[in-house]
Design an enzyme around this catalytic site. Structure first.
Site, PDB file in Angstrom:
ATOM      1  N   GLY A  63      -9.428   3.515   7.672  1.00 52.05           N
ATOM      2  CA  GLY A  63     -10.840   3.453   8.306  1.00 52.05           C
ATOM      3  C   GLY A  63     -11.836   3.375   7.269  1.00 52.05           C
ATOM      4  O   GLY A  63     -11.738   4.046   6.005  1.00 52.05           O
ATOM      5  N   LYS A  79       1.322   4.240  -2.982  1.00 55.08           N
ATOM      6  CA  LYS A  79       1.079   5.640  -2.673  1.00 55.08           C
ATOM      7  C   LYS A  79       2.244   6.340  -3.185  1.00 55.08           C
ATOM      8  O   LYS A  79       2.189   7.536  -3.766  1.00 55.08           O
ATOM      9  CB  LYS A  79       0.609   5.911  -1.043  1.00 55.08           C
ATOM     10  CG  LYS A  79      -0.489   5.231  -0.670  1.00 55.08           C
ATOM     11  CD  LYS A  79      -0.517   5.450   0.802  1.00 55.08           C
ATOM     12  CE  LYS A  79      -2.100   4.919   1.293  1.00 55.08           C
ATOM     13  NZ  LYS A  79      -2.161   5.218   2.907  1.00 55.08           N
ATOM     14  N   ASP A 106       0.887  -1.186  -0.017  1.00 56.62           N
ATOM     15  CA  ASP A 106       0.044   0.120  -0.002  1.00 56.62           C
ATOM     16  C   ASP A 106       0.854   1.022  -0.198  1.00 56.62           C
ATOM     17  O   ASP A 106       0.698   2.156  -0.665  1.00 56.62           O
ATOM     18  CB  ASP A 106      -0.918   0.059   1.351  1.00 56.62           C
ATOM     19  CG  ASP A 106      -1.841   1.268   1.395  1.00 56.62           C
ATOM     20  OD1 ASP A 106      -2.699   1.534   0.334  1.00 56.62           O
ATOM     21  OD2 ASP A 106      -1.653   1.950   2.192  1.00 56.62           O
TER      22      ASP A 106
END
Length: 211
Positions: A102, A5, A1
């Protein structure tokens, strides 16, 4: 991840997309208590960073755990918070923070992207690059910098042919921070120490220099 990015941000910053599979990602699964204790004693914390830095005509990249000075803004980022530190000609140093995990932050990002894509379709503005700035930069996975060296089952300095910046020892380990050294010098140092002891290392943030 984290590598994905970095690839996106690199396109914005340097006009160069990175292949995440070729970044040599290091995870946090190899971190030890000795490294955490040494970092704290030296006034650092350990953070998982993705770094892209222009060094002349090269683009240095790194993804992995890194020592960050406890007074640096990045050291204050915890929990689901993410941060992007930018060094630019126009603004100098700036840091942007926000929730990066989240359900709600993720849903908000997805809906924002879908809305932007829908607007592009309606405006017949599809298929253009989001950054037309392109820079011919050579990939670079190693550059001179400082490192935290941790040696296990050792209580004293393992080698004396280096000007250690700071050092400490604990139960069954010794740690020291090197001056700025090249990757070849790091490899030679690790090989010398590894003849007698187990050893690992972590880079120190913001010490990378131009070759």
């Amino acid at each position: 991840d984290t590598a994905n990015k970095l690839s996106i941000l690199s396109q914005f910053a340097f006009g160069k997309a990175l292949n995440p599979s070729k970044l040599g990602v290091r995870g946090i699964d190899q971190l030890t208590g000795a490294q955490l204790a040494s970092a704290k004693q030296f006034g650092y914390t350990i953070k998982l960073l993705a770094i892209a830095k222009r060094l002349g005509d090269q683009l240095y990249t790194f993804v992995g755990p890194t020592l960050v000075n406890k007074n640096d803004q990045l050291a204050q980022i915890n929990g689901v918070q993410n941060a992007v530190a930018v060094e630019s000609n126009a603004l100098g140093s700036s840091v942007y923070t926000g929730a990066g995990a989240g359900a709600e932050p993720t849903a908000n990002s997805i809906l924002s992207d879908l809305a932007a894509a829908a607007n592009d379709i309606l405006d017949y503005d599809c298929g253009s690059a989001f950054n037309n700035y392109h820079e011919e930069l050579k990939p670079c996975n190693d550059a001179p910098q400082s490192y935290l060296i941790t040696v296990y089952d050792c209580s004293s300095r393992p080698v004396d042919n280096i000007d250690w910046q700071i050092e400490t020892s604990g139960d069954h380990y010794w740690s020291g921070i090197t001056p700025v050294i090249t990757h070849d010098e790091l490899t030679a140092l690790l090989e010398t120490i590894n003849n007698d002891f187990a050893v690992n290392y972590l880079p120190v943030y913001d010490t990378v220099e131009l070759k």
